[in-house]
Scaffold this motif. Structure first.
Motif, PDB file in Angstrom:
ATOM      1  N   ASP A  17       0.825  -1.218   0.000  1.00  6.05           N
ATOM      2  CA  ASP A  17       0.000   0.000   0.000  1.00  6.05           C
ATOM      3  C   ASP A  17       0.856   1.265   0.000  1.00  6.05           C
ATOM      4  N   ARG A  18       2.037   1.210   0.567  1.00  6.71           N
ATOM      5  CA  ARG A  18       2.939   2.354   0.587  1.00  6.71           C
ATOM      6  C   ARG A  18       3.663   2.526  -0.741  1.00  6.71           C
ATOM      7  N   LEU A  19       4.048   1.412  -1.372  1.00  8.37           N
ATOM      8  CA  LEU A  19       4.901   1.500  -2.556  1.00  8.37           C
ATOM      9  C   LEU A  19       4.160   1.561  -3.887  1.00  8.37           C
ATOM     10  N   VAL A  20       2.997   0.951  -3.986  1.00  6.75           N
ATOM     11  CA  VAL A  20       2.277   0.964  -5.266  1.00  6.75           C
ATOM     12  C   VAL A  20       1.959   2.393  -5.722  1.00  6.75           C
ATOM     13  N   PRO A  21       1.508   3.295  -4.856  1.00 10.50           N
ATOM     14  CA  PRO A  21       1.280   4.668  -5.329  1.00 10.50           C
ATOM     15  C   PRO A  21       2.558   5.331  -5.863  1.00 10.50           C
ATOM     16  N   VAL A  22       3.703   5.040  -5.270  1.00  3.07           N
ATOM     17  CA  VAL A  22       4.977   5.589  -5.756  1.00  3.07           C
ATOM     18  C   VAL A  22       5.277   5.030  -7.142  1.00  3.07           C
ATOM     19  N   TRP A  23       5.079   3.729  -7.303  1.00  2.00           N
ATOM     20  CA  TRP A  23       5.286   3.065  -8.595  1.00  2.00           C
ATOM     21  C   TRP A  23       4.371   3.664  -9.660  1.00  2.00           C
ATOM     22  N   LEU A  24       3.101   3.828  -9.318  1.00  4.08           N
ATOM     23  CA  LEU A  24       2.143   4.385 -10.276  1.00  4.08           C
ATOM     24  C   LEU A  24       2.485   5.829 -10.636  1.00  4.08           C
ATOM     25  N   GLN A  25       2.944   6.591  -9.661  1.00  3.32           N
ATOM     26  CA  GLN A  25       3.333   7.976  -9.932  1.00  3.32           C
ATOM     27  C   GLN A  25       4.521   8.012 -10.891  1.00  3.32           C
ATOM     28  N   GLU A  26       5.488   7.138 -10.676  1.00  3.74           N
ATOM     29  CA  GLU A  26       6.629   7.084 -11.591  1.00  3.74           C
ATOM     30  C   GLU A  26       6.189   6.618 -12.981  1.00  3.74           C
ATOM     31  N   MET A  27       5.305   5.650 -13.028  1.00  9.44           N
ATOM     32  CA  MET A  27       4.804   5.148 -14.303  1.00  9.44           C
ATOM     33  C   MET A  27       4.096   6.261 -15.078  1.00  9.44           C
ATOM     34  N   GLU A  28       3.360   7.100 -14.355  1.00 11.36           N
ATOM     35  CA  GLU A  28       2.642   8.212 -14.977  1.00 11.36           C
ATOM     36  C   GLU A  28       3.568   9.133 -15.757  1.00 11.36           C
ATOM     37  N   GLN A  29       4.787   9.313 -15.273  1.00 14.80           N
ATOM     38  CA  GLN A  29       5.749  10.185 -15.935  1.00 14.80           C
ATOM     39  C   GLN A  29       6.192   9.621 -17.279  1.00 14.80           C
ATOM     40  N   HIS A  30       6.111   8.307 -17.437  1.00 14.52           N
ATOM     41  CA  HIS A  30       6.606   7.654 -18.651  1.00 14.52           C
ATOM     42  C   HIS A  30       5.494   7.202 -19.589  1.00 14.52           C
ATOM     43  N   ALA A  32       1.413   7.759 -19.195  1.00 12.84           N
ATOM     44  CA  ALA A  32       0.243   8.179 -18.419  1.00 12.84           C
ATOM     45  C   ALA A  32      -0.967   7.281 -18.669  1.00 12.84           C
ATOM     46  N   ASP A  33      -1.180   6.860 -19.905  1.00 15.45           N
ATOM     47  CA  ASP A  33      -2.330   6.005 -20.211  1.00 15.45           C
ATOM     48  C   ASP A  33      -2.223   4.662 -19.494  1.00 15.45           C
ATOM     49  N   GLU A  34      -1.036   4.082 -19.537  1.00 17.83           N
ATOM     50  CA  GLU A  34      -0.833   2.799 -18.862  1.00 17.83           C
ATOM     51  C   GLU A  34      -0.981   2.962 -17.351  1.00 17.83           C
ATOM     52  N   ALA A  35      -0.473   4.044 -16.818  1.00 16.40           N
ATOM     53  CA  ALA A  35      -0.599   4.294 -15.386  1.00 16.40           C
ATOM     54  C   ALA A  35      -2.071   4.395 -14.978  1.00 16.40           C
TER      55      ALA A  35
END
Length: 101
Positions: A17-30, A32-35
């Motif tokens: 629960d702590r790390l998935v939002p960080v992962w998704l935020q990083e994914m959004e930078q690369h 956004a649609d997939e995130a």
């Protein structure tokens, strides 16, 4: 399930629960649609197999508490501190969800 297994499961869930939002935020930078797609799955309580593999790779690559010093490297900086134990928690959690790692 033993009391120890239940506590491990809860601890693993807190790490995820702590790390998935960080992962998704990083994914959004690369990508956004997939995130957005993965975030929708995450909020519905599922994670596609490909996304689970990506999370496994991401958390492994982002371990920031490696025991190395500055001269020895590696230096993996990021918005969250991720320990080897956190990595193992994410791997255990994914395996408990039925994902093949």
């Amino acid at each position: 399930m033993t009391a120890h297994e239940q506590e491990t499961s809860r601890a693993d869930q807190r790490v995820v629960d702590r790390l998935v939002p960080v992962w998704l935020q990083e994914m959004e930078q690369h990508d956004a649609d997939e995130a957005r797609r993965v975030r929708a799955h995450w909020h519905s309580g599922t994670l596609p197999e490909e996304s689970a593999r990506d999370l496994t790779t991401w958390v492994t690559a982002r371990v920031t508490d490696t025991g190395f010093n500055e001269d020895e490297g590696p230096d993996v900086t990021g918005p969250a501190r991720i320990t080897p134990a956190d990595k193992e928690s994410v791997h255990r959690w994914l395996a408990a969800q039925g994902h093949r790692l």
